[in-house]
Motif scaffolding. Sequence first.
Motif, PDB file in Angstrom:
ATOM      1  N   GLY A  90       8.175  -1.349  11.954  1.00 24.79           N
ATOM      2  CA  GLY A  90       7.347  -0.773  11.039  1.00 24.79           C
ATOM      3  C   GLY A  90       7.852   0.741  10.208  1.00 24.79           C
ATOM      4  N   ALA A  91       7.990   0.377   9.310  1.00 21.49           N
ATOM      5  CA  ALA A  91       8.689   2.245   8.895  1.00 21.49           C
ATOM      6  C   ALA A  91       8.306   2.359   7.406  1.00 21.49           C
ATOM      7  N   SER A  92       7.852   3.076   6.886  1.00 22.24           N
ATOM      8  CA  SER A  92       7.282   3.474   5.081  1.00 22.24           C
ATOM      9  C   SER A  92       8.473   4.247   4.743  1.00 22.24           C
ATOM     10  N   SER A  93       9.759   4.497   5.148  1.00 26.78           N
ATOM     11  CA  SER A  93      10.203   4.815   4.102  1.00 26.78           C
ATOM     12  C   SER A  93      12.046   4.458   5.132  1.00 26.78           C
ATOM     13  N   ALA A 142       2.756   2.083  18.644  1.00 21.43           N
ATOM     14  CA  ALA A 142       1.769   1.006  18.469  1.00 21.43           C
ATOM     15  C   ALA A 142       0.704   2.861  17.040  1.00 21.43           C
ATOM     16  N   SER A 143       1.143   2.235  16.254  1.00 20.13           N
ATOM     17  CA  SER A 143       1.224   2.219  14.684  1.00 20.13           C
ATOM     18  C   SER A 143       2.011   3.778  15.016  1.00 20.13           C
ATOM     19  N   GLY A 144       3.140   3.858  15.479  1.00 19.47           N
ATOM     20  CA  GLY A 144       3.405   5.178  15.632  1.00 19.47           C
ATOM     21  C   GLY A 144       3.159   6.691  16.105  1.00 19.47           C
ATOM     22  N   THR A 174      11.846  10.164  20.090  1.00 18.33           N
ATOM     23  CA  THR A 174      11.482   9.937  21.264  1.00 18.33           C
ATOM     24  C   THR A 174      10.998   8.353  19.853  1.00 18.33           C
ATOM     25  N   ALA A 175      10.787   7.862  19.262  1.00 22.78           N
ATOM     26  CA  ALA A 175      10.379   6.642  18.243  1.00 22.78           C
ATOM     27  C   ALA A 175      11.907   5.722  18.956  1.00 22.78           C
ATOM     28  N   GLN A 176      12.912   6.111  19.024  1.00 29.02           N
ATOM     29  CA  GLN A 176      14.190   5.278  19.045  1.00 29.02           C
ATOM     30  C   GLN A 176      13.780   5.146  20.813  1.00 29.02           C
ATOM     31  N   ASP A 201       0.700  -1.003  -0.061  1.00 23.55           N
ATOM     32  CA  ASP A 201      -0.054   0.147  -0.453  1.00 23.55           C
ATOM     33  C   ASP A 201       1.188   0.886   0.416  1.00 23.55           C
ATOM     34  N   GLN A 202       1.652   1.559   0.420  1.00 23.07           N
ATOM     35  CA  GLN A 202       2.830   2.175   1.065  1.00 23.07           C
ATOM     36  C   GLN A 202       3.745   2.193   0.277  1.00 23.07           C
ATOM     37  N   ILE A 203       4.460   0.878  -0.481  1.00 22.11           N
ATOM     38  CA  ILE A 203       5.775   0.298  -0.540  1.00 22.11           C
ATOM     39  C   ILE A 203       5.823  -0.728  -1.075  1.00 22.11           C
ATOM     40  N   GLU A 254      -0.312  14.481   6.982  1.00 23.19           N
ATOM     41  CA  GLU A 254      -0.506  14.110   5.994  1.00 23.19           C
ATOM     42  C   GLU A 254       0.353  13.021   5.861  1.00 23.19           C
ATOM     43  N   GLY A 255      -0.151  11.641   4.708  1.00 24.11           N
ATOM     44  CA  GLY A 255       0.361  10.588   4.174  1.00 24.11           C
ATOM     45  C   GLY A 255       0.534   9.881   5.535  1.00 24.11           C
ATOM     46  N   SER A 256       0.981  10.285   6.590  1.00 27.22           N
ATOM     47  CA  SER A 256       0.713   9.162   7.804  1.00 27.22           C
ATOM     48  C   SER A 256      -0.231   7.899   7.253  1.00 27.22           C
ATOM     49  N   TRP A 296       5.108  -7.750  17.986  1.00 21.82           N
ATOM     50  CA  TRP A 296       4.089  -5.939  17.583  1.00 21.82           C
ATOM     51  C   TRP A 296       4.054  -4.870  17.837  1.00 21.82           C
ATOM     52  N   SER A 297       4.355  -4.057  16.453  1.00 25.58           N
ATOM     53  CA  SER A 297       3.678  -2.102  17.283  1.00 25.58           C
ATOM     54  C   SER A 297       4.523  -1.505  18.161  1.00 25.58           C
ATOM     55  N   PRO A 298       5.747  -1.868  17.853  1.00 19.32           N
ATOM     56  CA  PRO A 298       6.596  -0.813  19.489  1.00 19.32           C
ATOM     57  C   PRO A 298       6.091   0.348  19.090  1.00 19.32           C
ATOM     58  N   LYS A 305       4.723  11.532  16.718  1.00 19.39           N
ATOM     59  CA  LYS A 305       4.381  11.902  15.513  1.00 19.39           C
ATOM     60  C   LYS A 305       2.336  13.168  15.601  1.00 19.39           C
ATOM     61  N   TYR A 306       1.836  12.261  15.853  1.00 24.36           N
ATOM     62  CA  TYR A 306       0.120  13.004  16.530  1.00 24.36           C
ATOM     63  C   TYR A 306       0.076  13.935  17.216  1.00 24.36           C
ATOM     64  N   VAL A 307       1.334  14.225  17.728  1.00 21.05           N
ATOM     65  CA  VAL A 307       1.277  15.242  18.881  1.00 21.05           C
ATOM     66  C   VAL A 307       0.050  16.527  18.523  1.00 21.05           C
ATOM     67  N   GLU A 310      15.923   3.834   9.491  1.00 20.45           N
ATOM     68  CA  GLU A 310      17.307   4.367   9.360  1.00 20.45           C
ATOM     69  C   GLU A 310      17.327   4.581  10.953  1.00 20.45           C
ATOM     70  N   GLU A 311      16.421   5.664  11.151  1.00 21.37           N
ATOM     71  CA  GLU A 311      16.126   6.161  12.461  1.00 21.37           C
ATOM     72  C   GLU A 311      15.821   4.901  13.888  1.00 21.37           C
ATOM     73  N   ASN A 312      14.721   4.340  13.127  1.00 23.44           N
ATOM     74  CA  ASN A 312      14.152   2.824  14.180  1.00 23.44           C
ATOM     75  C   ASN A 312      15.698   1.655  14.723  1.00 23.44           C
ATOM     76  N   MET A 313      16.348   2.056  13.760  1.00 23.47           N
ATOM     77  CA  MET A 313      17.864   0.821  13.704  1.00 23.47           C
ATOM     78  C   MET A 313      18.728   1.805  14.886  1.00 23.47           C
TER      79      MET A 313
HETATM   80  P1  NDP Z   1       4.890   0.039  14.591  1.00 25.61           P
HETATM   81  O1  NDP Z   1       4.220   0.700  15.965  1.00 25.61           O
HETATM   82  O2  NDP Z   1       6.753   1.190  14.678  1.00 25.61           O
HETATM   83  O3  NDP Z   1       4.403   0.924  13.375  1.00 25.61           O
HETATM   84  C1  NDP Z   1       5.311   1.428  12.257  1.00 25.61           C
HETATM   85  C2  NDP Z   1       4.599   2.912  11.532  1.00 25.61           C
HETATM   86  O4  NDP Z   1       5.031   3.662  12.203  1.00 25.61           O
HETATM   87  C3  NDP Z   1       4.564   2.554  10.279  1.00 25.61           C
HETATM   88  O5  NDP Z   1       4.860   2.261   9.404  1.00 25.61           O
HETATM   89  C4  NDP Z   1       5.007   4.393   9.923  1.00 25.61           C
HETATM   90  O6  NDP Z   1       4.123   5.186   9.600  1.00 25.61           O
HETATM   91  C5  NDP Z   1       4.716   4.820  11.943  1.00 25.61           C
HETATM   92  N1  NDP Z   1       6.474   4.943  11.841  1.00 25.61           N
HETATM   93  C6  NDP Z   1       8.099   3.857  11.886  1.00 25.61           C
HETATM   94  N2  NDP Z   1       8.973   5.270  12.681  1.00 25.61           N
HETATM   95  C7  NDP Z   1       8.662   5.959  12.412  1.00 25.61           C
HETATM   96  C8  NDP Z   1       9.082   6.916  12.763  1.00 25.61           C
HETATM   97  N3  NDP Z   1      10.961   6.487  13.770  1.00 25.61           N
HETATM   98  N4  NDP Z   1       9.076   8.202  12.908  1.00 25.61           N
HETATM   99  C9  NDP Z   1       8.074   8.557  12.530  1.00 25.61           C
HETATM  100  N5  NDP Z   1       6.825   7.455  12.354  1.00 25.61           N
HETATM  101  C10 NDP Z   1       7.130   6.783  12.125  1.00 25.61           C
HETATM  102  O7  NDP Z   1       5.002  -1.075  13.857  1.00 25.61           O
HETATM  103  P2  NDP Z   1       3.634  -1.739  13.153  1.00 25.61           P
HETATM  104  O8  NDP Z   1       2.377  -1.217  13.907  1.00 25.61           O
HETATM  105  O9  NDP Z   1       3.567  -1.651  11.801  1.00 25.61           O
HETATM  106  O10 NDP Z   1       4.761  -3.108  13.235  1.00 25.61           O
HETATM  107  C11 NDP Z   1       5.773  -3.931  13.192  1.00 25.61           C
HETATM  108  C12 NDP Z   1       5.386  -4.983  12.122  1.00 25.61           C
HETATM  109  O11 NDP Z   1       4.666  -5.748  13.719  1.00 25.61           O
HETATM  110  C13 NDP Z   1       4.294  -5.324  11.355  1.00 25.61           C
HETATM  111  O12 NDP Z   1       5.602  -4.752  10.043  1.00 25.61           O
HETATM  112  C14 NDP Z   1       3.947  -5.992  11.077  1.00 25.61           C
HETATM  113  O13 NDP Z   1       5.403  -7.314  10.335  1.00 25.61           O
HETATM  114  C15 NDP Z   1       3.747  -7.057  12.595  1.00 25.61           C
HETATM  115  N6  NDP Z   1       2.620  -6.564  12.786  1.00 25.61           N
HETATM  116  C16 NDP Z   1       1.516  -8.146  13.791  1.00 25.61           C
HETATM  117  C17 NDP Z   1       0.539  -7.991  14.232  1.00 25.61           C
HETATM  118  C18 NDP Z   1       0.676  -9.510  14.099  1.00 25.61           C
HETATM  119  O14 NDP Z   1      -1.379  -9.365  14.565  1.00 25.61           O
HETATM  120  N7  NDP Z   1       0.423 -10.456  14.259  1.00 25.61           N
HETATM  121  C19 NDP Z   1      -0.270  -6.695  14.023  1.00 25.61           C
HETATM  122  C20 NDP Z   1       0.572  -5.658  13.467  1.00 25.61           C
HETATM  123  C21 NDP Z   1       1.516  -5.849  12.940  1.00 25.61           C
HETATM  124  P3  NDP Z   1       3.460   5.948   8.193  1.00 25.61           P
HETATM  125  O15 NDP Z   1       5.271   6.453   8.227  1.00 25.61           O
HETATM  126  O16 NDP Z   1       2.513   5.799   7.634  1.00 25.61           O
HETATM  127  O17 NDP Z   1       3.225   6.877   9.884  1.00 25.61           O
END
Ligand code: NDP
Length: 321
Positions: A287-290, A214-216, A267-269, A26-28, A228-230, A210-212, A221-223, A295-298
């Motif tokens: 997870g990452a969309s870029s 919590a989806s971002g 903050t993400a790190q 969807d994004q990549i 846009e694009g998130s 998963w989701s370290p 980033k949502y403060v 690189e930041e997350n690592m």
């Molecule tokens: P995160 O909670 O870390 O969210 C990742 C998203 O946050 C990215 O796609 C990006 O979205 C945003 N993001 C990541 N890094 C940054 C940054 N440094 N600064 C700002 N925004 C950032 O992890 P996910 O929810 O993606 O989960 C990670 C993985 O876990 C998934 O890919 C999947 O493999 C697994 N998973 C498993 C599940 C299960 O049911 N077993 C459920 C969910 C995930 P954007 O740029 O689009 O805002």
Amino acid sequence: MPYRRLGNSGLKVSALSFGSWVTFGDQIDTALAKDCLTAAAEAGVNFFDNAEAYAGGKSEQIMGQAIAELGWKRHSYVISTKLFWGINGDMINMRNTLNRKYLMQAIDGSLERLGLDFVDLVFCHRPDPDTPIEETVWAMSDMISAGKALYWGTSEWSADEIRAAWLIADKRNLHKPVMDQPQYNLLHRDRVEEEYARLYDDIGLGLTTWSPLASGVLSGKYVHGVPEGSRAALPGYEWLRDQVTDPEVNAKVSKLAAIAERLGVTTAQLAIAWCAANPRVSTVITGASSVQQVEENMGALDALAQLDDGLRAEIDEIFAS
Ligand code: NDP
């Protein structure tokens, strides 16, 4: 990059790994996937997470294609898929199930999309109350005996369900479940820290969490709203918007940001490092969309090096209420 044993198994996974939910498909696209996978691998990541249901199968195709084009040697990486929801529309027996027919056919579909002979890890993506756990355990064990996967586990199963599966496998001399894949982050920690507490020593459960962020949200980033694009701005992810813009949550994230600034990390790190600091966690799936986010997350490893007990307590207090 530190490497940790996946539970009681001898398999070592990188403390930080990389997954493809929402992003791949969807994004990549394949070109960007190659860049993101390369950035992760260069940081030492050896585990890449996927699932049949991600982008309706497209995520597996993109990851498989990208890895093939990169020419990675099969022994250099660990790859997963997860089965449960199915991608064959409403076909009875092929969706929301862990019956033997579905599992046996679904793994073949995943391997075909990934272009692989086997996956290293296969997960039952959710529990299925309509299939006896014994049937699922036999099917997963047979999948391993057939060489289509090397280790099997569960995702978001209750502690009782995991223990039941393990005991059946033990009694019948079948391949046992090795790991679960639960959500784990500063906003969601009860299952990993409390519900599963006895499973780590009793059955040697490993965790690929998963989701370290919590989806971002935990990147901060949502403060000030939804950029846009998130992820929360994507069509189909409207359900996320209320969660990520919750003022109470974002007030806590702002306090986390102040600590991160003090430490000289983002903050993400810091949020990712907090997950990795739990020794029960085998690997934190990021997870990452870029490429920049990868690189930041690592760089969370720098934050991990600074996370002592005092700092953890300070962070825990912010998120305690
Ligand atoms: P995160 O909670 O870390 O969210 C990742 C998203 O946050 C990215 O796609 C990006 O979205 C945003 N993001 C990541 N890094 C940054 C940054 N440094 N600064 C700002 N925004 C950032 O992890 P996910 O929810 O993606 O989960 C990670 C993985 O876990 C998934 O890919 C999947 O493999 C697994 N998973 C498993 C599940 C299960 O049911 N077993 C459920 C969910 C995930 P954007 O740029 O689009 O805002």
